[in-house]
Motif scaffolding. Structure first.
Motif, PDB file in Angstrom:
ATOM      1  N   PRO A   1      38.471 -31.114  77.573  1.00  0.00           N
ATOM      2  CA  PRO A   1      38.816 -31.921  78.691  1.00  0.00           C
ATOM      3  C   PRO A   1      38.770 -33.273  79.049  1.00  0.00           C
ATOM      4  CG  PRO A   1      36.407 -31.078  78.752  1.00  0.00           C
ATOM      5  CD  PRO A   1      37.221 -31.097  76.925  1.00  0.00           C
ATOM      6  N   TRP A   2      39.852 -33.188  80.487  1.00  0.00           N
ATOM      7  CA  TRP A   2      39.733 -34.413  80.635  1.00  0.00           C
ATOM      8  C   TRP A   2      40.198 -33.997  82.330  1.00  0.00           C
ATOM      9  CZ3 TRP A   2      43.994 -35.511  83.542  1.00  0.00           C
ATOM     10  CH2 TRP A   2      44.553 -36.926  84.533  1.00  0.00           C
ATOM     11  N   THR A   3      38.779 -34.943  82.934  1.00  0.00           N
ATOM     12  CA  THR A   3      38.823 -34.615  84.755  1.00  0.00           C
ATOM     13  C   THR A   3      39.314 -35.987  85.331  1.00  0.00           C
ATOM     14  OG1 THR A   3      37.287 -33.076  84.328  1.00  0.00           O
ATOM     15  CG2 THR A   3      37.865 -34.241  86.690  1.00  0.00           C
TER      16      THR A   3
ATOM     17  N   ILE B   1      39.724 -30.752  88.694  1.00  0.00           N
ATOM     18  CA  ILE B   1      39.923 -29.885  88.069  1.00  0.00           C
ATOM     19  C   ILE B   1      39.687 -31.132  86.603  1.00  0.00           C
ATOM     20  CG2 ILE B   1      42.224 -31.299  87.938  1.00  0.00           C
ATOM     21  CD1 ILE B   1      43.531 -28.620  87.539  1.00  0.00           C
ATOM     22  N   SER B   2      39.344 -29.739  85.818  1.00  0.00           N
ATOM     23  CA  SER B   2      40.091 -30.111  84.180  1.00  0.00           C
ATOM     24  C   SER B   2      41.052 -29.750  83.466  1.00  0.00           C
ATOM     25  CB  SER B   2      38.378 -29.619  83.437  1.00  0.00           C
ATOM     26  OG  SER B   2      37.978 -30.859  84.205  1.00  0.00           O
ATOM     27  N   ILE B   3      41.594 -30.794  82.666  1.00  0.00           N
ATOM     28  CA  ILE B   3      42.779 -30.021  81.720  1.00  0.00           C
ATOM     29  C   ILE B   3      42.457 -30.611  80.123  1.00  0.00           C
ATOM     30  CG2 ILE B   3      45.279 -30.504  81.495  1.00  0.00           C
ATOM     31  CD1 ILE B   3      45.411 -31.637  84.336  1.00  0.00           C
ATOM     32  N   PRO B   4      42.815 -29.367  79.709  1.00  0.00           N
ATOM     33  CA  PRO B   4      42.676 -30.362  78.039  1.00  0.00           C
ATOM     34  C   PRO B   4      43.098 -31.296  77.643  1.00  0.00           C
ATOM     35  CG  PRO B   4      43.162 -27.559  78.349  1.00  0.00           C
ATOM     36  CD  PRO B   4      43.079 -27.888  79.788  1.00  0.00           C
ATOM     37  N   ASP B   5      43.284 -32.305  76.667  1.00  0.00           N
ATOM     38  CA  ASP B   5      44.029 -32.790  76.065  1.00  0.00           C
ATOM     39  C   ASP B   5      44.672 -32.401  74.840  1.00  0.00           C
ATOM     40  OD1 ASP B   5      44.252 -34.829  74.225  1.00  0.00           O
ATOM     41  OD2 ASP B   5      43.375 -36.465  76.121  1.00  0.00           O
ATOM     42  N   PRO B   6      46.011 -32.599  75.166  1.00  0.00           N
ATOM     43  CA  PRO B   6      46.415 -31.882  73.620  1.00  0.00           C
ATOM     44  C   PRO B   6      46.609 -32.692  73.025  1.00  0.00           C
ATOM     45  CG  PRO B   6      48.363 -33.008  75.813  1.00  0.00           C
ATOM     46  CD  PRO B   6      46.956 -32.761  75.330  1.00  0.00           C
TER      47      PRO B   6
END
Length: 73
Positions: free
Chosen positions: A60-62, A50-55
């Motif tokens: 993207p952060w995985t 999964i990759s989540i956008p760094d606020p």
């Protein structure tokens, strides 16, 4: 990679009394939080990257733990 564990021995017999990985102690809290958020005990969660956008950066952060193995069905 460090993999901590606990082994309790019987000093009289030398037998193993208990073996436990500390991570297992967190499972009830994770399960309780998921149930509070509306998940069911039989919901399926895919074990895929999964990759989540760094606020802060929007990049993207995985998350990774050791070797990555895709176990998706």
């Amino acid at each position: 990679m460090l993999l901590p564990a606990l082994v309790a021995l019987d000093l009289k017999t030398g037998g193993i009394r208990a073996m436990r990985q500390p991570g297992s102690a967190f499972k009830p809290f994770v399960y309780a939080a998921a149930l509070e958020k509306g998940m069911s005990y039989n919901d399926r969660i895919l074990d895929i990257p999964i990759s989540i956008p760094d606020p802060d950066t929007g990049l993207p952060w995985t998350p990774t733990i050791g070797r990555i193995t895709d176990r998706s069905p």
